[in-house]
Design a protein around this motif. Structure first.
Motif, PDB file in Angstrom:
ATOM      1  N   LYS A 283       9.601  -0.227   2.715  1.00 51.94           N
ATOM      2  CA  LYS A 283       8.891  -1.420   2.221  1.00 51.94           C
ATOM      3  C   LYS A 283       8.874  -1.460   0.692  1.00 51.94           C
ATOM      4  O   LYS A 283       9.103  -2.521   0.092  1.00 51.94           O
TER       5      LYS A 283
ATOM      6  N   VAL B  98       0.795  -1.235   0.000  1.00 56.01           N
ATOM      7  CA  VAL B  98       0.000   0.000   0.000  1.00 56.01           C
ATOM      8  C   VAL B  98       0.828   1.287   0.000  1.00 56.01           C
ATOM      9  O   VAL B  98       0.268   2.375  -0.102  1.00 56.01           O
ATOM     10  N   VAL B  99       2.161   1.149   0.123  1.00 56.26           N
ATOM     11  CA  VAL B  99       2.966   2.369   0.227  1.00 56.26           C
ATOM     12  C   VAL B  99       3.649   2.705  -1.103  1.00 56.26           C
ATOM     13  O   VAL B  99       3.568   1.950  -2.067  1.00 56.26           O
TER      14      VAL B  99
ATOM     15  N   LYS C 181      -2.096  -4.487  11.350  1.00 55.70           N
ATOM     16  CA  LYS C 181      -3.253  -4.840  10.518  1.00 55.70           C
ATOM     17  C   LYS C 181      -3.637  -6.314  10.587  1.00 55.70           C
ATOM     18  O   LYS C 181      -4.392  -6.801   9.751  1.00 55.70           O
TER      19      LYS C 181
ATOM     20  N   LEU D 298       6.146   1.146  13.858  1.00 54.44           N
ATOM     21  CA  LEU D 298       5.483   0.570  12.688  1.00 54.44           C
ATOM     22  C   LEU D 298       6.471  -0.303  11.905  1.00 54.44           C
ATOM     23  O   LEU D 298       7.528   0.157  11.480  1.00 54.44           O
TER      24      LEU D 298
ATOM     25  N   ASN E 268       2.495   8.311  11.822  1.00 58.80           N
ATOM     26  CA  ASN E 268       3.197   7.436  10.889  1.00 58.80           C
ATOM     27  C   ASN E 268       4.687   7.730  10.980  1.00 58.80           C
ATOM     28  O   ASN E 268       5.068   8.825  11.404  1.00 58.80           O
TER      29      ASN E 268
ATOM     30  N   SER F 277       1.407  -3.925   7.589  1.00 59.99           N
ATOM     31  CA  SER F 277       1.990  -3.474   8.850  1.00 59.99           C
ATOM     32  C   SER F 277       1.472  -4.381   9.960  1.00 59.99           C
ATOM     33  O   SER F 277       0.402  -4.979   9.859  1.00 59.99           O
TER      34      SER F 277
ATOM     35  N   ASN G   2       6.510   7.391   5.389  1.00 59.79           N
ATOM     36  CA  ASN G   2       5.125   7.326   4.912  1.00 59.79           C
ATOM     37  C   ASN G   2       4.509   8.722   4.835  1.00 59.79           C
ATOM     38  O   ASN G   2       3.807   9.052   3.879  1.00 59.79           O
TER      39      ASN G   2
ATOM     40  N   PHE H 122      -4.961   3.141   4.445  1.00 59.15           N
ATOM     41  CA  PHE H 122      -3.825   4.041   4.215  1.00 59.15           C
ATOM     42  C   PHE H 122      -4.036   4.898   2.969  1.00 59.15           C
ATOM     43  O   PHE H 122      -3.727   6.087   2.965  1.00 59.15           O
TER      44      PHE H 122
ATOM     45  N   ARG I   6      -6.666   9.652  12.515  1.00 61.28           N
ATOM     46  CA  ARG I   6      -6.699   8.400  11.737  1.00 61.28           C
ATOM     47  C   ARG I   6      -5.740   7.377  12.371  1.00 61.28           C
ATOM     48  O   ARG I   6      -4.608   7.704  12.721  1.00 61.28           O
TER      49      ARG I   6
ATOM     50  N   GLN J 106      -4.587   2.921  12.096  1.00 56.59           N
ATOM     51  CA  GLN J 106      -4.690   1.640  11.394  1.00 56.59           C
ATOM     52  C   GLN J 106      -5.666   0.765  12.186  1.00 56.59           C
ATOM     53  O   GLN J 106      -6.041   1.106  13.297  1.00 56.59           O
TER      54      GLN J 106
ATOM     55  N   TYR K  42       6.585  -4.450   9.621  1.00 59.70           N
ATOM     56  CA  TYR K  42       5.801  -5.297   8.715  1.00 59.70           C
ATOM     57  C   TYR K  42       6.095  -6.779   8.895  1.00 59.70           C
ATOM     58  O   TYR K  42       7.206  -7.147   9.274  1.00 59.70           O
TER      59      TYR K  42
ATOM     60  N   ASP L 115      -5.835  -1.893   2.318  1.00 56.28           N
ATOM     61  CA  ASP L 115      -5.399  -2.675   3.485  1.00 56.28           C
ATOM     62  C   ASP L 115      -6.167  -3.967   3.723  1.00 56.28           C
ATOM     63  O   ASP L 115      -5.605  -5.045   3.731  1.00 56.28           O
TER      64      ASP L 115
ATOM     65  N   ASN M  65      10.065  -0.390   9.623  1.00 55.67           N
ATOM     66  CA  ASN M  65       9.926   0.958   9.073  1.00 55.67           C
ATOM     67  C   ASN M  65      10.538   1.894  10.099  1.00 55.67           C
ATOM     68  O   ASN M  65      11.691   2.236   9.963  1.00 55.67           O
TER      69      ASN M  65
HETATM   70  C1  LMR Z   1      -0.530   2.736   7.544  1.00 52.86           C
HETATM   71  O1  LMR Z   1      -1.616   2.271   7.191  1.00 52.86           O
HETATM   72  O2  LMR Z   1      -0.403   3.839   8.084  1.00 52.86           O
HETATM   73  C2  LMR Z   1       0.732   1.935   7.307  1.00 52.86           C
HETATM   74  O3  LMR Z   1       0.478   0.647   7.723  1.00 52.86           O
HETATM   75  C3  LMR Z   1       1.102   1.903   5.874  1.00 52.86           C
HETATM   76  C4  LMR Z   1       2.266   0.993   5.648  1.00 52.86           C
HETATM   77  O4  LMR Z   1       2.064  -0.099   5.151  1.00 52.86           O
HETATM   78  O5  LMR Z   1       3.378   1.401   5.985  1.00 52.86           O
END
Ligand code: LMR
Length: 361
Positions: free
Chosen positions: A39, A32-33, A92, A233, A208, A89, A212, A191, A168, A170, A235, A71, A145
């Motif tokens: 990542k 997603v980034v 999630k 954060l 974040n 991440s 990001n 995200f 906001r 996650q 993964y 996500d 990260n």
């Molecule tokens: C987010 O949703 O803020 C992060 O998980 C995005 C990511 O994958 O680094």
């Protein structure tokens, strides 16, 4: 004799032609980034290594920036085999029903990256990957990260500054509780939707790591940034279990080795990427950057610390205790190694009476 040699050469030629002609295994790697994040760069690096080493037997297709799935969708896509590889991440995994991953979301639990890597690469990491098995998922490695920073359109200095803000997060219950502990109103959001939600005022702020924040241009729509390192954060690189188990053993081995090397690369560049992103945000001049002084970190930490206790049962008391223990061991080893006497105000691990202060290393 000559005839036999001719036949065997012919047989070899046919075999190699057949293997070259076989369709490569396709690994769709969705994330997603942006590509220029820790990542994103690691996904591209893995593609290169894996394709080189597998000599035409594998094709890795990387889809960045939520191009294929957002996500939550990407987890479902992996489980049904629509994609083969992801690196969501660690915040999630809750919606999958594996809440123990939320260990990584506990505020201020990792005083430094050494502790973090030991947790990821040791028994805790193994246990977490074991939990994915029942979900049809295999874990291949943990990527880094960095520590998270907070942004909003107003300064975030004291705990009181969070009151009533829509922030906001996650999809992690720990992050929800953490925001509530500060008096804020947490909003779970994919995200890919964060930039426009900030721009349109649907939410007031977010958290974040810098890489990001910068690559999503959040600094263009956030006037204030507080460097607080209050949470982490990272993964988990995961694959569809059946897909992985069905690969020829030698190919799986090649890919595993490529993943291990990629993990070393990824962890090496993560801090650099975040440092560069911070410098770029400062240079852009759209956001006022404030470093939370140590005395206020202590106050923030005290406000959020009850979250550790609140989630003992959901995450697993043993896991939380093991993480504290790892932090204490790292701290002890560092003190023993230090040539100069330890600084008086050097904080211990999070469990100690004095709060932990994340270090960038
Ligand atoms: C987010 O949703 O803020 C992060 O998980 C995005 C990511 O994958 O680094």
């Amino acid at each position: 004799m000559k005839l036999a040699a001719l036949f065997s050469a012919l047989a070899l030629g046919i075999a190699s032609f057949a293997s070259q002609a076989a369709d490569p295994v396709v690994i769709k790697f969705s994330h997603v980034v942006a590509p220029d994040t820790p990542k994103g760069r690691a996904a591209d690096y893995f593609k290169k290594l894996a394709e080189e080493r597998a000599k035409g037997r594998v094709k890795v297709e990387v889809y960045p920036n939520s191009q294929l799935y957002k996500d939550r969708e990407e987890m479902e896509a992996l489980q049904i085999g629509a994609v083969q590889m992801l690196a969501p991440s660690l915040a999630k995994f809750g919606p999958l029903g594996v809440r123990s991953f939320e260990l990584f979301d506990l505020p201020y639990i990792f005083p430094n990256k050494e502790t973090l890597y030991r947790v990821m690469d040791g028994d805790i990491g193994k246990k977490l990957f074991g939990l994915l098995d029942a979900k049809g998922i295999t874990g291949l490695g943990f990527w880094d990260n960095g520590f998270k920073q907070r942004s909003a359109n107003k300064p975030l200095h004291s705990v009181d500054d969070f009151k009533g803000l829509k922030l906001r997060i996650q999809s992690s219950k720990v992050l929800e509780a953490q925001m509530k502990a500060l008096g804020a109103n947490p909003q779970v959001m994919a995200f890919s939707e964060v930039y426009s939600a900030l721009q349109q005022g649907v939410v007031d702020g977010t958290e974040n790591p810098m890489s990001n924040l910068y690559t999503q241009k959040m600094h263009e729509v956030q006037k204030h940034l507080t460097l607080s390192d209050h949470g982490y954060l990272g993964y988990a690189v995961i694959v569809n279990k059946k897909f992985w188990a069905d690969l020829p053993a030698d190919l799986r081995d090649t890919l595993n080795k490529a993943m291990q090397e990629t993990t070393v690369f990824e962890r090496k560049i993560a801090q650099e990427e975040n440092d560069e992103a911070l410098a770029k945000v400062k240079a852009a001049g759209t956001t006022q950057v404030y470093t939370l002084p140590y005395r206020d970190r202590v106050v923030w930490q005290q406000a959020m610390l009850p979250v550790h206790k609140e989630f003992e049962e959901k995450i697993g008391r043993d896991l939380i205790q093991a993480a504290y223990q790892t932090a204490a061991t790292v701290e002890k080893e560092k003190a023993a190694k230090a040539v100069a006497p330890a600084m008086k105000d050097k904080p211990g691990p999070v469990k100690a009476t004095r709060p932990a202060k994340p270090e960038k290393n």
